[in-house]
Design a protein around this motif. Structure first.
Motif, PDB file in Angstrom:
ATOM      1  N   GLU A 250      -6.186  79.654   1.579  1.00  0.00           N
ATOM      2  CA  GLU A 250      -5.166  80.676   2.359  1.00  0.00           C
ATOM      3  C   GLU A 250      -3.621  79.719   2.417  1.00  0.00           C
ATOM      4  O   GLU A 250      -2.740  79.997   3.171  1.00  0.00           O
ATOM      5  CB  GLU A 250      -5.777  80.774   3.562  1.00  0.00           C
ATOM      6  N   GLN A 251      -4.019  78.203   2.146  1.00  0.00           N
ATOM      7  CA  GLN A 251      -2.682  77.451   2.413  1.00  0.00           C
ATOM      8  C   GLN A 251      -1.437  78.169   1.665  1.00  0.00           C
ATOM      9  O   GLN A 251      -1.652  78.511   0.614  1.00  0.00           O
ATOM     10  CB  GLN A 251      -3.128  76.120   1.799  1.00  0.00           C
ATOM     11  N   PRO A 252      -0.420  78.098   2.571  1.00  0.00           N
ATOM     12  CA  PRO A 252       0.970  78.783   1.889  1.00  0.00           C
ATOM     13  C   PRO A 252       1.393  77.842   1.070  1.00  0.00           C
ATOM     14  O   PRO A 252       1.309  76.642   0.940  1.00  0.00           O
ATOM     15  CB  PRO A 252       1.696  78.652   3.261  1.00  0.00           C
ATOM     16  N   ILE A 253       1.984  78.623   0.132  1.00  0.00           N
ATOM     17  CA  ILE A 253       2.615  77.763  -1.259  1.00  0.00           C
ATOM     18  C   ILE A 253       3.800  76.858  -0.706  1.00  0.00           C
ATOM     19  O   ILE A 253       3.656  75.801  -1.137  1.00  0.00           O
ATOM     20  CB  ILE A 253       3.391  78.824  -1.960  1.00  0.00           C
ATOM     21  N   ILE A 254       4.579  77.610   0.416  1.00  0.00           N
ATOM     22  CA  ILE A 254       5.345  76.474   0.855  1.00  0.00           C
ATOM     23  C   ILE A 254       5.285  76.509   2.332  1.00  0.00           C
ATOM     24  O   ILE A 254       5.074  77.343   2.907  1.00  0.00           O
ATOM     25  CB  ILE A 254       7.181  76.625   0.590  1.00  0.00           C
ATOM     26  N   SER A 255       5.562  75.413   2.954  1.00  0.00           N
ATOM     27  CA  SER A 255       5.420  74.940   4.265  1.00  0.00           C
ATOM     28  C   SER A 255       6.800  75.305   5.159  1.00  0.00           C
ATOM     29  O   SER A 255       6.789  75.559   6.263  1.00  0.00           O
ATOM     30  CB  SER A 255       5.076  73.689   4.835  1.00  0.00           C
ATOM     31  N   GLY A 256       7.747  75.078   4.362  1.00  0.00           N
ATOM     32  CA  GLY A 256       9.248  74.971   5.436  1.00  0.00           C
ATOM     33  C   GLY A 256      10.229  75.327   4.562  1.00  0.00           C
ATOM     34  O   GLY A 256      10.422  74.863   3.245  1.00  0.00           O
ATOM     35  N   ILE A 257      11.207  75.717   5.096  1.00  0.00           N
ATOM     36  CA  ILE A 257      12.750  75.454   4.478  1.00  0.00           C
ATOM     37  C   ILE A 257      13.562  74.768   5.094  1.00  0.00           C
ATOM     38  O   ILE A 257      13.841  74.984   6.341  1.00  0.00           O
ATOM     39  CB  ILE A 257      13.208  77.295   4.570  1.00  0.00           C
ATOM     40  N   ALA A 258      14.196  73.830   4.636  1.00  0.00           N
ATOM     41  CA  ALA A 258      15.265  72.896   5.195  1.00  0.00           C
ATOM     42  C   ALA A 258      16.586  73.164   4.649  1.00  0.00           C
ATOM     43  O   ALA A 258      16.495  73.589   3.548  1.00  0.00           O
ATOM     44  CB  ALA A 258      14.879  71.476   4.978  1.00  0.00           C
ATOM     45  N   PHE A 259      17.645  72.818   5.396  1.00  0.00           N
ATOM     46  CA  PHE A 259      19.025  72.916   4.804  1.00  0.00           C
ATOM     47  C   PHE A 259      19.882  71.944   5.545  1.00  0.00           C
ATOM     48  O   PHE A 259      19.399  71.295   6.897  1.00  0.00           O
ATOM     49  CB  PHE A 259      19.518  74.483   5.251  1.00  0.00           C
ATOM     50  N   ASN A 260      20.922  71.728   5.065  1.00  0.00           N
ATOM     51  CA  ASN A 260      22.003  71.114   5.545  1.00  0.00           C
ATOM     52  C   ASN A 260      23.585  71.109   5.202  1.00  0.00           C
ATOM     53  O   ASN A 260      23.586  71.733   4.011  1.00  0.00           O
ATOM     54  CB  ASN A 260      21.828  69.535   5.867  1.00  0.00           C
ATOM     55  N   ARG A 261      24.380  71.027   5.963  1.00  0.00           N
ATOM     56  CA  ARG A 261      25.650  71.433   5.651  1.00  0.00           C
ATOM     57  C   ARG A 261      26.545  70.108   5.587  1.00  0.00           C
ATOM     58  O   ARG A 261      27.779  70.103   5.703  1.00  0.00           O
ATOM     59  CB  ARG A 261      26.445  72.233   6.657  1.00  0.00           C
ATOM     60  N   ASP A 262      25.999  68.816   5.532  1.00  0.00           N
ATOM     61  CA  ASP A 262      26.605  67.959   5.606  1.00  0.00           C
ATOM     62  C   ASP A 262      27.054  67.240   4.301  1.00  0.00           C
ATOM     63  O   ASP A 262      27.797  66.159   4.381  1.00  0.00           O
ATOM     64  CB  ASP A 262      25.676  66.615   6.063  1.00  0.00           C
ATOM     65  N   GLU A 263      26.800  68.099   3.114  1.00  0.00           N
ATOM     66  CA  GLU A 263      27.143  67.557   1.955  1.00  0.00           C
ATOM     67  C   GLU A 263      28.372  68.228   1.271  1.00  0.00           C
ATOM     68  O   GLU A 263      28.770  69.060   1.753  1.00  0.00           O
ATOM     69  CB  GLU A 263      26.098  67.394   1.027  1.00  0.00           C
ATOM     70  N   ALA A 264      29.105  67.308   0.299  1.00  0.00           N
ATOM     71  CA  ALA A 264      30.248  67.785  -0.510  1.00  0.00           C
ATOM     72  C   ALA A 264      30.035  67.497  -1.846  1.00  0.00           C
ATOM     73  O   ALA A 264      29.329  66.686  -2.077  1.00  0.00           O
ATOM     74  CB  ALA A 264      31.471  67.146   0.278  1.00  0.00           C
ATOM     75  N   LYS A 265      30.671  68.449  -2.708  1.00  0.00           N
ATOM     76  CA  LYS A 265      30.307  68.207  -4.093  1.00  0.00           C
ATOM     77  C   LYS A 265      31.415  67.541  -4.948  1.00  0.00           C
ATOM     78  O   LYS A 265      32.714  68.134  -4.512  1.00  0.00           O
ATOM     79  CB  LYS A 265      30.166  69.682  -4.543  1.00  0.00           C
ATOM     80  N   LEU A 266      31.360  67.001  -5.728  1.00  0.00           N
ATOM     81  CA  LEU A 266      32.559  66.491  -6.680  1.00  0.00           C
ATOM     82  C   LEU A 266      31.952  66.435  -8.201  1.00  0.00           C
ATOM     83  O   LEU A 266      30.814  66.142  -8.588  1.00  0.00           O
ATOM     84  CB  LEU A 266      32.657  64.715  -6.146  1.00  0.00           C
ATOM     85  N   THR A 267      33.009  67.037  -8.774  1.00  0.00           N
ATOM     86  CA  THR A 267      32.762  67.163 -10.393  1.00  0.00           C
ATOM     87  C   THR A 267      33.713  66.316 -11.094  1.00  0.00           C
ATOM     88  O   THR A 267      35.003  66.384 -10.811  1.00  0.00           O
ATOM     89  CB  THR A 267      32.666  68.430 -10.625  1.00  0.00           C
ATOM     90  N   ILE A 268      33.489  65.555 -12.263  1.00  0.00           N
ATOM     91  CA  ILE A 268      34.255  64.998 -13.176  1.00  0.00           C
ATOM     92  C   ILE A 268      33.973  65.536 -14.363  1.00  0.00           C
ATOM     93  O   ILE A 268      32.746  65.846 -15.183  1.00  0.00           O
ATOM     94  CB  ILE A 268      34.013  63.402 -13.200  1.00  0.00           C
ATOM     95  N   ARG A 269      35.069  66.504 -14.860  1.00  0.00           N
ATOM     96  CA  ARG A 269      34.998  67.323 -15.976  1.00  0.00           C
ATOM     97  C   ARG A 269      35.879  66.450 -17.252  1.00  0.00           C
ATOM     98  O   ARG A 269      36.721  65.737 -17.044  1.00  0.00           O
ATOM     99  CB  ARG A 269      35.702  68.521 -15.872  1.00  0.00           C
ATOM    100  N   GLY A 270      34.862  67.031 -18.564  1.00  0.00           N
ATOM    101  CA  GLY A 270      35.615  66.409 -19.836  1.00  0.00           C
ATOM    102  C   GLY A 270      35.315  65.150 -19.759  1.00  0.00           C
ATOM    103  O   GLY A 270      36.371  64.292 -20.307  1.00  0.00           O
ATOM    104  N   VAL A 271      34.139  64.590 -19.533  1.00  0.00           N
ATOM    105  CA  VAL A 271      33.939  63.038 -19.594  1.00  0.00           C
ATOM    106  C   VAL A 271      33.362  62.817 -21.051  1.00  0.00           C
ATOM    107  O   VAL A 271      32.446  63.718 -21.459  1.00  0.00           O
ATOM    108  CB  VAL A 271      32.886  62.641 -18.685  1.00  0.00           C
ATOM    109  N   PRO A 272      33.764  62.005 -21.935  1.00  0.00           N
ATOM    110  CA  PRO A 272      33.203  61.413 -23.243  1.00  0.00           C
ATOM    111  C   PRO A 272      31.737  61.456 -23.095  1.00  0.00           C
ATOM    112  O   PRO A 272      31.176  60.704 -22.162  1.00  0.00           O
ATOM    113  CB  PRO A 272      33.820  60.225 -23.539  1.00  0.00           C
ATOM    114  N   ASP A 273      30.880  62.027 -24.076  1.00  0.00           N
ATOM    115  CA  ASP A 273      29.400  61.993 -23.777  1.00  0.00           C
ATOM    116  C   ASP A 273      29.038  60.860 -24.344  1.00  0.00           C
ATOM    117  O   ASP A 273      28.430  61.043 -25.717  1.00  0.00           O
ATOM    118  CB  ASP A 273      28.870  63.326 -24.524  1.00  0.00           C
TER     119      ASP A 273
END
Lengths: 412, 412
Positions: A250-273
């Motif tokens: 009966e163990q649930p598949i997931i125990s909890g849902i966590a979240f945060n709003r402390d982060e920010a996202k940065l993308t560097i585009r068109g970098v030589p691969d």
């Protein structure tokens, strides 16, 4: 008869009146026949007061050794007050500083690590029927210098003492009555968990659930010390954090849902691969002492690729500047960023044995038309980054989709 | 190059700003090439704050061991702040608690006595060019329990460290610039003494001159540690307290005039003049924990005698009650008392070799028509009890009679 280590934080011992309440609680456990070791923090506000004095005395650059000499006095006052309050109630008790116990640490002042605990005195006191009250957060190095363990150090002291004494349980008293499936302020149907594994608790903590310090959970897991989170002044069983015992089906598949709003996202585009480009991008970020959380790099096309990562919002501007420089050096196309993001994660050891947990998560979000910007996974966790304004909606949808809502689950 | 122990009390380190001033002073001594050990008290007000908390936690009956755990934090904060302030000024420094030094005491909590001081660490630090900052007032017993030395304990710590290190001088910084011939508020012509002997200082202190704690003077005398009383924040040589070196013949007959108004007088009249009566009178007083100062019994007439003694004014009523009971038991005539008295004393090792000092004192008082109610003498002191309202007049008359007035003395 059990041996229990109980840890009370700064708010729980914030006034003499509260210390009296803690003494009452400890007395009840004693009357049940349990052996009790209590670990306490400084009275709330005291550490900040001392830090302020130290800054004044030293032009904002307190000498780490001397700062520890000062800060350790905070807990030293609390252990004496609690011991007095116990003795006043007829409960034999004795206080010990970190040095008196002796909690041996390395010499890294302000962030020392515990190396060894001498349990001799404590065992003798327990045997003699005394409650032992120990100052959290502090220790002593091999040269006799006073050290402190850094933030959350009192939890660590509690767990370390429980491990050294092979205690039956380490109880961490807090201002919440347990660990919840998610933040009840966001999802009113959130439920208190009876049990959660160390691994799940670690993921919950690292994802923003502030009930326990990560370090103490790691420590408890390593030494297999059962941890219990309880409310300082309300009755209730709290949440037990323990090893995964391959529970019932009966163990649930997931125990909890966590979240945060402390982060920010940065993308560097068109970098030589080309090989080594990830290091060229993240090396300078790390050198600027900026911690990176999620990292995503997609497959390349036209020999260039896009590289995205998240940082703490406070570091966003610094990281952006570093990245602009890197972009120029690498001949990348552009740097773009977004601080209006949120991270939502589902956590559970159950997902190890259940396929399709991630797709169920994505389906639930899709139903609500929430676009997923980044994905990262571990064995017992799936995290997604979404637009911040959808955070509450996403958490509620997932809470329902994974059958965590209080009434629904009961009827399961 | 000298080794100097400097002790700064609670008022001298009452704020971070004052601690900075102390650091400046210590720095100057260092720059003169002296080795410095500094002993500090808790910041003024801190000890009272802690005692108040302890009382709240324990129904006004703090457990002595735990009270010491709390009180010792006061000095612990100060040593760290002063050390930070020194290091900030480029003066290498290190702080030690009583336990860290190790200042070994007996186990009499709240009033422990120093048994032994380990000078090893301190010597190593001094050799390495560091200023050593030690917490006053505290120590540790053989079991590792924190102890405090009781009132004035920081002075005692200073003297004990000076003795252990065979320091050239122990400097006690206070809010006065030295020891005076008498209280300058009463006699404007009072003069600062360059030197005074331990014995004289002891008499001055026990007679109400509050510059130094009696215990530290006794201690300094016993180990022959030169003590110097100085002002914390003003320049000046202060007063050196040292052994009597059989000075020049110019040595004044008396060094100072002490006085106090804290005492009250009790007389039991018409007591049967039989052996053991003094004990029958004072035994119950002592059993009631009342300290007796002067005692006078005159020769008997008609087989009865009068017996008079002084107690602290706070104990007057209690002592009177005890005495009434005793009077009934002994069949004495009556008990009379007076709280409007004052004690005036002349003190000086010079009087050992000068006859007629007492009569010169009585003559000076007689000239002013001041009646003497009681007399008591020691080798270097003569005390009289007079009516309180004549106190200032008596002190001024004696100050002049013994040629202590500033201008008169200079012209001598």
């Amino acid at each position: 008869m059990a041996l229990i280590v109980q840890k009370f934080g700064g708010t729980s011992v914030g006034t003499v009146e509260r210390i009296q309440q803690v003494a009452e609680k400890v007395k009840k456990f004693r009357e049940n026949g349990d052996d009790i070791v209590v670990v306490v923090s400084a009275m709330s506000g005291e550490t900040n007061r001392l830090v302020e004095l130290a800054k004044q005395a030293s032009d904002d650059q307190p000498v780490p050794r001397e700062l520890d000499v000062m800060l350790s006095t905070g807990e030293q006052v609390t252990i004496a007050l609690l011991t007095m309050a116990l003795i006043r109630r007829g409960v034999p008790a004795v206080s010990y500083t970190g040095n008196q116990v002796r909690i041996l640490t390395d010499s890294a002042h302000n962030k020392a690590r515990i190396l060894q605990i001498d349990d001799q005195k404590l065992r003798a006191d327990l045997k003699a029927g005394r409650v032992v009250v120990v100052a959290g957060f502090q220790g002593v190095d091999e040269h006799g210098n006073i050290t402190t363990l850094g933030r959350g150090g009192s939890d660590t002291t509690g767990v370390a003492l429980a491990a050294a004494l092979k205690a039956d349980e380490c109880q961490i008293y807090t201002d919440v009555d347990g660990v919840y499936t998610t933040d009840p302020r966001v999802v009113p149907q959130a439920q208190r968990l009876e049990k959660i594994t160390f691994e799940e608790m670690l993921e919950m903590a690292s994802l923003g659930s502030k009930v326990l310090q990560i370090r103490s959970v790691e420590f408890a897991g390593k030494y297999n010390v059962p941890l219990r989170v309880l409310h300082s002044f309300k009755e209730g069983p709290g949440t037990l954090i323990t090893i995964d015992e391959e529970e019932s089906m009966e163990q649930p598949i997931i125990s909890g849902i966590a979240f945060n709003r402390d982060e920010a996202k940065l993308t560097i585009r068109g970098v030589p691969d080309i090989p080594g480009v990830a290091f060229k991008i993240l090396g300078p970020v790390s050198a600027a002492n900026i911690e990176v959380d999620m990292i995503v790099q997609n497959v390349a096309h036209d020999n260039t690729t896009d590289f995205t990562f998240t940082v703490h919002r406070n570091d966003y501007q610094a990281a952006q500047q570093v990245l602009e420089n890197t972009a120029r050096e690498l001949g990348a196309r552009e740097v773009i960023g977004d601080i209006k993001i949120a991270k939502v994660s589902i956590v559970g050891v159950g997902m190890r044995s259940h396929a399709g947990v991630a797709s169920r998560m994505f389906e639930a979000l899709a139903k609500e038309n929430i676009n997923i910007q980044m994905i990262s996974t571990s064995e017992i966790k799936v995290s997604v980054v979404i637009e911040e304004k959808y955070l509450e909606l996403a958490v509620r949808a997932l809470h329902t989709a994974f059958e965590l809502d209080a009434p629904a689950r009961q009827g399961d």
